[in-house]
Design a protein around this motif. Structure first.
Motif, PDB file in Angstrom:
ATOM      1  N   ILE A 355      -8.580  -3.673  -4.439  1.00 37.22           N
ATOM      2  CA  ILE A 355      -7.063  -3.322  -4.525  1.00 37.22           C
ATOM      3  C   ILE A 355      -6.582  -3.862  -6.164  1.00 37.22           C
ATOM      4  N   SER A 356      -6.927  -5.269  -6.146  1.00 32.94           N
ATOM      5  CA  SER A 356      -6.305  -6.197  -7.277  1.00 32.94           C
ATOM      6  C   SER A 356      -7.046  -5.508  -8.748  1.00 32.94           C
ATOM      7  N   GLN A 357      -8.252  -4.946  -8.470  1.00 31.46           N
ATOM      8  CA  GLN A 357      -8.986  -4.457  -9.644  1.00 31.46           C
ATOM      9  C   GLN A 357      -8.241  -3.128 -10.092  1.00 31.46           C
ATOM     10  N   TYR A 358      -7.908  -2.096  -9.119  1.00 35.40           N
ATOM     11  CA  TYR A 358      -7.352  -0.999  -9.385  1.00 35.40           C
ATOM     12  C   TYR A 358      -5.968  -1.405  -9.559  1.00 35.40           C
ATOM     13  N   GLU A 359      -5.272  -2.347  -9.139  1.00 36.28           N
ATOM     14  CA  GLU A 359      -3.767  -2.580  -9.756  1.00 36.28           C
ATOM     15  C   GLU A 359      -3.854  -2.888 -11.163  1.00 36.28           C
ATOM     16  N   GLN A 360      -4.757  -3.581 -11.646  1.00 35.47           N
ATOM     17  CA  GLN A 360      -5.017  -3.866 -13.161  1.00 35.47           C
ATOM     18  C   GLN A 360      -5.099  -2.744 -13.783  1.00 35.47           C
ATOM     19  N   GLU A 361      -6.407  -2.001 -13.398  1.00 32.19           N
ATOM     20  CA  GLU A 361      -6.877  -0.796 -14.042  1.00 32.19           C
ATOM     21  C   GLU A 361      -5.743   0.352 -14.121  1.00 32.19           C
ATOM     22  N   PHE A 362      -5.111   0.566 -13.201  1.00 35.35           N
ATOM     23  CA  PHE A 362      -3.905   1.590 -13.165  1.00 35.35           C
ATOM     24  C   PHE A 362      -2.682   1.253 -13.053  1.00 35.35           C
ATOM     25  N   GLY A 363      -2.080  -0.086 -13.342  1.00 31.86           N
ATOM     26  CA  GLY A 363      -0.893  -0.326 -13.510  1.00 31.86           C
ATOM     27  C   GLY A 363       0.094  -0.319 -12.503  1.00 31.86           C
ATOM     28  N   PHE A 364      -0.563  -0.370 -11.181  1.00 29.24           N
ATOM     29  CA  PHE A 364       0.270  -0.447  -9.955  1.00 29.24           C
ATOM     30  C   PHE A 364       0.586  -1.709  -9.156  1.00 29.24           C
ATOM     31  N   THR A 365       1.447  -1.753  -8.210  1.00 26.34           N
ATOM     32  CA  THR A 365       1.441  -2.777  -7.426  1.00 26.34           C
ATOM     33  C   THR A 365       1.258  -2.485  -5.861  1.00 26.34           C
ATOM     34  N   HIS A 366       0.431  -3.272  -5.229  1.00 26.88           N
ATOM     35  CA  HIS A 366       0.217  -2.882  -3.825  1.00 26.88           C
ATOM     36  C   HIS A 366       1.141  -3.518  -2.895  1.00 26.88           C
ATOM     37  N   ASP A 367       1.684  -2.794  -2.222  1.00 27.30           N
ATOM     38  CA  ASP A 367       2.630  -3.678  -1.133  1.00 27.30           C
ATOM     39  C   ASP A 367       2.023  -3.204   0.333  1.00 27.30           C
ATOM     40  N   PRO A 368       1.360  -4.411   0.940  1.00 27.74           N
ATOM     41  CA  PRO A 368       0.795  -4.025   2.368  1.00 27.74           C
ATOM     42  C   PRO A 368       1.972  -3.888   3.441  1.00 27.74           C
ATOM     43  N   THR A 369       3.155  -4.224   3.175  1.00 32.94           N
ATOM     44  CA  THR A 369       4.074  -4.184   4.237  1.00 32.94           C
ATOM     45  C   THR A 369       4.253  -2.700   4.932  1.00 32.94           C
ATOM     46  N   PRO A 370       4.012  -2.684   6.357  1.00 30.66           N
ATOM     47  CA  PRO A 370       4.073  -1.289   6.916  1.00 30.66           C
ATOM     48  C   PRO A 370       5.441  -0.751   6.992  1.00 30.66           C
ATOM     49  N   GLN A 371       5.361   0.812   6.398  1.00 30.08           N
ATOM     50  CA  GLN A 371       6.687   1.210   6.137  1.00 30.08           C
ATOM     51  C   GLN A 371       6.983   2.141   7.364  1.00 30.08           C
ATOM     52  N   SER A 372       6.550   2.252   8.476  1.00 28.26           N
ATOM     53  CA  SER A 372       6.393   3.098   9.625  1.00 28.26           C
ATOM     54  C   SER A 372       7.534   2.005  10.540  1.00 28.26           C
ATOM     55  N   PRO A 373       8.119   3.055  11.385  1.00 33.93           N
ATOM     56  CA  PRO A 373       8.955   2.482  12.685  1.00 33.93           C
ATOM     57  C   PRO A 373       7.844   1.791  13.448  1.00 33.93           C
ATOM     58  N   VAL A 374       8.208   0.488  14.067  1.00 35.45           N
ATOM     59  CA  VAL A 374       7.437  -0.174  15.072  1.00 35.45           C
ATOM     60  C   VAL A 374       7.326   0.759  16.394  1.00 35.45           C
ATOM     61  N   PRO A 375       6.138   1.018  16.879  1.00 31.31           N
ATOM     62  CA  PRO A 375       6.060   2.087  17.919  1.00 31.31           C
ATOM     63  C   PRO A 375       6.360   1.170  19.375  1.00 31.31           C
ATOM     64  N   LYS A 376       6.947   2.199  20.195  1.00 29.12           N
ATOM     65  CA  LYS A 376       7.195   1.807  21.645  1.00 29.12           C
ATOM     66  C   LYS A 376       5.781   1.624  22.176  1.00 29.12           C
ATOM     67  N   GLU A 377       6.234   0.784  23.396  1.00 31.57           N
ATOM     68  CA  GLU A 377       4.955   0.539  24.213  1.00 31.57           C
ATOM     69  C   GLU A 377       4.392   1.823  24.891  1.00 31.57           C
ATOM     70  N   GLY A 378       3.303   2.073  24.873  1.00 24.62           N
ATOM     71  CA  GLY A 378       2.525   3.250  25.251  1.00 24.62           C
ATOM     72  C   GLY A 378       2.561   4.322  24.183  1.00 24.62           C
ATOM     73  N   GLU A 379       3.129   4.281  22.927  1.00 22.75           N
ATOM     74  CA  GLU A 379       3.010   5.227  21.895  1.00 22.75           C
ATOM     75  C   GLU A 379       1.873   4.924  20.925  1.00 22.75           C
ATOM     76  N   PRO A 380       1.338   5.793  20.226  1.00 24.82           N
ATOM     77  CA  PRO A 380       0.216   5.520  19.044  1.00 24.82           C
ATOM     78  C   PRO A 380       0.910   4.593  18.278  1.00 24.82           C
ATOM     79  N   VAL A 381      -0.124   3.788  17.662  1.00 22.35           N
ATOM     80  CA  VAL A 381       0.341   2.963  16.550  1.00 22.35           C
ATOM     81  C   VAL A 381       0.339   3.642  15.357  1.00 22.35           C
ATOM     82  N   PRO A 382       1.484   3.781  14.520  1.00 25.45           N
ATOM     83  CA  PRO A 382       1.185   4.295  13.206  1.00 25.45           C
ATOM     84  C   PRO A 382      -0.049   3.863  12.223  1.00 25.45           C
TER      85      PRO A 382
END
Length: 434
Positions: A355-382
């Motif tokens: 990912i770091s190599q591609y960040e440098q190669e293509f000029g983006f910044t990777h953010d690993p923070t989940p953007q989905s809502p936290v699932p309720k118990e028993g629901e599929p995990v995003p």
């Protein structure tokens, strides 16, 4: 060709902000770039990359599913070509058509598919049973399964319809006929090089009508595609015999094994992928009203579930959702499927150095923070809250989410994202601006 794709990707990234989130098209371009750079061998899709280790100084691959994955990737390229008409895409599809030809013939036994093939002059490290080709140029992995056949027939069907030249169509028809004849002539079994039935190469009634009803559906997919690409009456006769006279179409209604998905191991999510790869050609080609009704009933059951257990719809799998819209006229899962593509994380597939190599190669910044809502118990995990996986669609979406912060000795490709994204584009459910 990789260079051309890199230039296109750089242009796409430069046109927008250099931080994630990417557009869906930009993410597809990045996964495609990586696929071509690290996971292709002369058109053959390579499953799992093994980084250099103390025991070896070269990159190796674990290759149990190259045939399956090459078929899926060829299907994605075929839909991409139908959308874009780009010569570079056709060239890549042609290489994968050639790669499947190698996998269909390298065993030297007519109609016996290989899981993978590798040049003898390249270093390798893999498990499985490998044998030399008759010409001595390759070694090939055996014990092929109905899973591999499913992926190959899916890819061949889409390539035949959308991207293949006339010469390639003839080659596809010849290979498909050989594979299908092998199954028919061996009483609905795949017979390996050693003369024994392969571990998972079983379509015969005692197996497909009781133990693994999914294989009733997969046999019908195989025969339907064989008739479609060859036009040979024997395949239509065999198809109708097994679908109608032997009741395989009725058996296929219950192809999915249902259960409580919150209970670990209750559902084989790998089988769900196989089912939808099987549904696609059957729903595309079948015109008989009664057979189409049975396949529709099967797909509705897999998608929506039963009174007791859910189907795959809650999982927000974009490939399944786009199939449901196309063949069931049910748009209810499309928005959630697009969200899954939007949230699909790079670090599910790649380690931080890549990912770091591609960040440098293509000029983006990777953010690993989940953007989905936290699932309720028993629901599929995003998808952006799950652990690393070679296939986001094969992994259990109900399993507790895992960390992706640690580097892994393995790296994976984005075939799963690409198969869903390009189906969405081809079906008109995802536009180029998403």
């Amino acid at each position: 060709m990789i260079r051309l794709y890199m230039v296109a990707l750089l242009g796409m990234l430069a046109a927008n902000a250099v931080a994630e989130p990417f557009s869906l098209a930009q993410k597809a371009a990045l996964f495609e770039y990586d696929m071509q750079k690290r996971f292709m061998l002369d058109g053959q899709a390579l499953c799992k990359l093994k980084r250099p280790a103390a025991s070896r100084d070269f990159v190796a691959y674990n290759m149990p599913d190259n045939a399956y994955m090459t078929g899926i990737y060829l299907g994605a390229l075929s839909m991409q070509y139908a959308v874009t008409q780009e010569p570079e895409v056709r060239a890549k599809a042609s290489k994968s058509i050639s790669a499947l030809h190698l996998l269909c013939t390298v065993s030297g036994k007519k109609g016996l598919l290989a899981r993978a093939a590798w040049p003898v002059d390249k270093p390798m490290e893999d498990d499985g049973i490998w044998r030399p080709s008759k010409d001595g140029a390759y070694t090939w992995r055996g014990d092929v399964s109905s899973d591999q056949m499913d992926g190959v027939f899916y890819g061949y069907a889409l390539a035949y319809d959308l991207v293949a030249t006339e010469d390639e169509k003839q080659a596809i028809a010849k290979n498909v006929a050989a594979l299908a004849d092998h199954v028919i002539e061996n009483d609905l079994r795949i017979i390996g090089y050693d003369g024994k039935v392969t571990a998972w190469g079983k379509y015969y009634p005692a197996y497909a009508k009781s133990w693994e009803k999914m294989n009733a559906l997969l046999l019908l997919q195989l025969l339907k595609v064989a008739h479609h690409v060859t036009g040979a009456p024997r395949f239509d006769e065999a198809y109708r015999h097994w679908a109608i006279d032997e009741g395989y179409a009725k058996t296929a209604v219950n192809a999915r094994k249902m259960g409580n998905p919150s209970r670990a191991g209750a559902i084989n999510h790998s089988d769900d992928v196989l089912l939808f790869l099987g549904y696609y050609p059957l729903m595309l080609y079948e015109t008989d009203p009664e057979l189409r009704r049975l396949y529709t009933d099967s797909m509705v059951r897999s998608w929506s579930g039963t009174e007791r257990f859910p189907g795959v719809k809650p999982e927000a799998n974009p490939y399944y959702a786009f199939c449901a819209q196309r063949f069931l006229n049910d748009p209810s899962g499309v928005a959630a499927g697009i969200d899954t593509l939007r949230w699909f994380p790079l670090d599910m597939k790649w380690n931080h150095d890549t990912i770091s190599q591609y960040e440098q190669e293509f000029g983006f910044t990777h953010d690993p923070t989940p953007q989905s809502p936290v699932p309720k118990e028993g629901e599929p995990v995003p998808v952006d809250r799950r652990h690393k996986s070679w296939s986001a669609w094969v992994m259990d979406p109900y399993a507790p989410g895992g960390s992706r912060t640690e580097n892994s000795p393995l790296a994976f490709n984005g075939h799963d994202y690409l198969m869903a994204y390009w189906l969405g584009r081809y079906a008109g459910l995802v536009d180029a601006e998403h």
